[in-house]
Write an enzyme that holds these catalytic residues in place. Structure first.
Site, short mmCIF file in Angstrom:
data_model
loop_
_atom_site.label_atom_id
_atom_site.label_comp_id
_atom_site.label_asym_id
_atom_site.label_seq_id
_atom_site.Cartn_x
_atom_site.Cartn_y
_atom_site.Cartn_z
N TYR A 1 0.86 -1.20 0.00
CA TYR A 1 0.00 0.00 0.00
C TYR A 1 0.88 1.23 0.00
O TYR A 1 1.84 1.31 0.77
CB TYR A 1 -0.89 0.02 1.25
CG TYR A 1 -2.35 -0.20 0.92
CD1 TYR A 1 -3.01 0.69 0.07
CD2 TYR A 1 -3.05 -1.28 1.40
CE1 TYR A 1 -4.34 0.49 -0.27
CE2 TYR A 1 -4.37 -1.49 1.07
CZ TYR A 1 -5.02 -0.59 0.24
OH TYR A 1 -6.32 -0.79 -0.09
N GLU B 1 -0.40 4.84 -0.34
CA GLU B 1 -1.16 6.09 -0.48
C GLU B 1 -0.26 7.29 -0.27
O GLU B 1 0.54 7.33 0.67
CB GLU B 1 -2.33 6.11 0.52
CG GLU B 1 -3.42 5.16 0.09
CD GLU B 1 -4.58 5.08 1.07
OE1 GLU B 1 -4.65 5.91 1.99
OE2 GLU B 1 -5.41 4.16 0.91
N ASP C 1 -7.10 14.53 -24.41
CA ASP C 1 -7.19 13.11 -24.06
C ASP C 1 -6.56 12.35 -25.23
O ASP C 1 -7.19 12.15 -26.27
CB ASP C 1 -8.65 12.70 -23.86
CG ASP C 1 -8.78 11.25 -23.41
OD1 ASP C 1 -7.83 10.47 -23.63
OD2 ASP C 1 -9.84 10.90 -22.86
N THR D 1 -4.37 6.96 -21.35
CA THR D 1 -4.18 5.61 -20.85
C THR D 1 -2.78 5.18 -21.28
O THR D 1 -2.13 5.86 -22.09
CB THR D 1 -5.22 4.62 -21.42
OG1 THR D 1 -5.22 4.73 -22.84
CG2 THR D 1 -6.61 4.90 -20.87
N LYS E 1 -2.62 1.54 -24.91
CA LYS E 1 -3.05 1.50 -26.32
C LYS E 1 -1.80 1.57 -27.20
O LYS E 1 -0.96 0.67 -27.13
CB LYS E 1 -4.07 2.61 -26.58
CG LYS E 1 -5.34 2.44 -25.72
CD LYS E 1 -6.40 3.46 -26.05
CE LYS E 1 -7.70 3.20 -25.32
NZ LYS E 1 -7.82 3.91 -24.05
N ARG F 1 -2.41 -1.86 -18.46
CA ARG F 1 -3.66 -1.09 -18.35
C ARG F 1 -3.51 -0.11 -17.20
O ARG F 1 -3.40 -0.50 -16.03
CB ARG F 1 -4.84 -2.02 -18.09
CG ARG F 1 -5.01 -3.10 -19.12
CD ARG F 1 -6.35 -3.75 -19.04
NE ARG F 1 -7.34 -2.89 -19.65
CZ ARG F 1 -7.58 -2.84 -20.96
NH1 ARG F 1 -6.92 -3.60 -21.79
NH2 ARG F 1 -8.49 -2.02 -21.43
N1 DSN Z 1 -12.53 1.69 -24.64
C1 DSN Z 1 -11.58 2.57 -25.28
C2 DSN Z 1 -11.52 2.35 -26.75
O1 DSN Z 1 -11.70 1.23 -27.18
O2 DSN Z 1 -11.28 3.28 -27.49
C3 DSN Z 1 -11.81 3.97 -24.94
O3 DSN Z 1 -11.91 4.11 -23.59
#
Ligand code: DSN
Length: 423
Positions: free
Chosen positions: A57, A59, A203, A229, A232, A238
């Protein structure tokens, strides 16, 4: 047998669960994965994400924790932060958000109050749920105002965005989305946000890897906050990151913790650190440019086979196909492609007359296939498979899908995926 198994402890403790994991490994190895928000992480990222760091942990932030025993965790998080700052050229990085939606929620918490007006691209036009769309908390706790794309060319109309922003004066203006095949003009958004008095958030979840690799312009000099994120095009675990100028650092950190989250997922932070290290290598620059080259080649090949592509093509990793003229709904096509070993998602297209759960299009992209070493020379073959599978869906020809599946498996077995056992 268990000694040779890839997950011997898992196999011995929970064979049922182990069988699901190995089946997923086989599926990911054998199929052509075209979902543009997915990828294959490296073996190093996988290892870092599955370490004992998750037993801790933490925090707080490095040097300012609410728990002792942070000697190593602090170093892990500080390393991830330094790498993010270096890679994206930003003053400040927070690597703790659990994923993209919590990251964006933290932005709301930092800069707005419930009921305030916020503005982003409408979900069916290519935006994201968390950019103020009605069914999301961000569209019910805040007053979401949405922009779209032009009907004639599928591109953002920056004059229209400006007019709307000046009329509505949103506290937060989001740019970026999940089904945008074209380059985002961060400079144009910055001048709109300045006029409207809005905090501008880019974003870049979909294109973070392209930005890191120099295959898409960077928002770093133009926006207040970058939200992304990490799983990708960036090819990490993730997770998510928020990056900003120094003036917003305190507000962002406070919003993530203690505002929204508890203890960070340290094993994910470690995976992010590794992915950021990988993304700083020259090979990643080559990867990012290859993703775009492959997408452009695939778009050309699809256009040559008579497909309608939203905006007429792509500048990045993503292609949005409108299947209306082929007479096959997106969901029917996506499920047929899945049976043919080609994994896509059905997707609304701008001004879609159909419903989101049964839309007119499919969304595809090249991050995963590029990670497996496919090149522009393979894209006519991929376009052929898609075309034959869509025709087979229209004709309910299951035999044709089976033939495509075996061709797909043969090609993919010659291109092993990072992080997966050799098939
Ligand atoms: N779920 C994502 C996507 O597939 O683009 C976006 O959050």
């Amino acid at each position: 047998m268990s000694a040779n198994h890839r997950h011997p402890a898992l196999l011995s403790t929970d064979p049922e669960l182990a069988s699901f994991v190995t089946a997923e490994e086989t599926l990911q190895a054998e199929t052509l994965r075209l979902i543009p928000s997915e990828n294959y992480v490296s073996a190093a990222v996988l290892e870092a994400s599955g370490t004992v760091l998750q037993n801790k942990y933490s925090e707080g932030y490095p040097g300012r924790r609410y728990y002792e025993g942070q000697q190593n965790i602090d170093r892990v998080e500080a390393l991830a932060v330094e790498r993010a700052k270096g890679l994206f050229g930003v003053d400040h990085a927070n690597v703790q958000p659990y994923s993209g939606s919590p990251a964006n929620l933290a932005v709301y918490l930092a800069f707005a109050k419930p009921g305030d007006t916020v503005m982003g691209m409408a979900l069916p036009m290519g935006g994201h749920l968390t950019h103020g769309w009605g069914v999301s908390a961000t569209g019910s706790w805040f007053r979401g105002v949405q922009y779209g794309v032009r009907a004639d060319d599928g591109r953002i109309d920056y004059d229209e965005v400006r007019d709307l922003a000046l009329k509505e004066r949103p506290k937060i203006l989001f740019c970026g989305g999940t089904a945008l095949p074209r380059t985002i003009d961060f400079e144009a958004f910055a001048s709109i946000a300045a006029e409207a008095g809005s905090i501008l958030v880019a974003d870049v979840a979909h294109i973070a890897g392209l930005i890191a690799g120099g295959a898409h312009p960077s928002p770093a000099d133009h926006v207040d906050v970058i939200s992304t994120t990490t799983h990708k095009t960036l090819r990490g675990p993730r997770g998510a990151m928020l990056m900003c100028r120094e003036e917003h650092a305190k507000a962002i950190d406070k919003a993530v913790f203690p505002g929204l989250q508890g203890g960070p997922h340290n094993q994910t932070t470690a995976g992010i650190a590794v992915a950021l290290h990988e993304a700083a290598q020259p090979s990643f620059t080559a990867y990012a440019h290859a993703v775009v080259a492959n997408a452009k080649a695939l778009a050309q090949a699809l256009l040559g086979r008579g497909f309608d592509l939203v905006s007429g093509g792509t500048d990045n990793h993503l292609i949005l196909m409108d299947l209306t003229s082929r007479g096959v709904p997106g969901k029917v096509a996506a499920k047929a492609l899945d049976r043919a070993g080609i994994v896509v998602n059905y997707n609304t297209v701008p001004f879609d007359p159909r419903k989101p759960f049964d839309p007119s299009g499919i969304r595809i992209g090249t991050p995963s296939l590029t990670s497996r070493g496919l090149t522009a020379a393979h894209m006519p073959v991929v376009a052929d498979w898609i075309s034959r599978a869509v025709d087979a869906a229209a004709a309910s020809d299951e035999a044709a899908l089976t033939v495509i599946r075996s061709e797909v498996t043969t090609l993919m077995s010659a291109h092993p995926a990072p992080g997966l056992p050799l098939s």
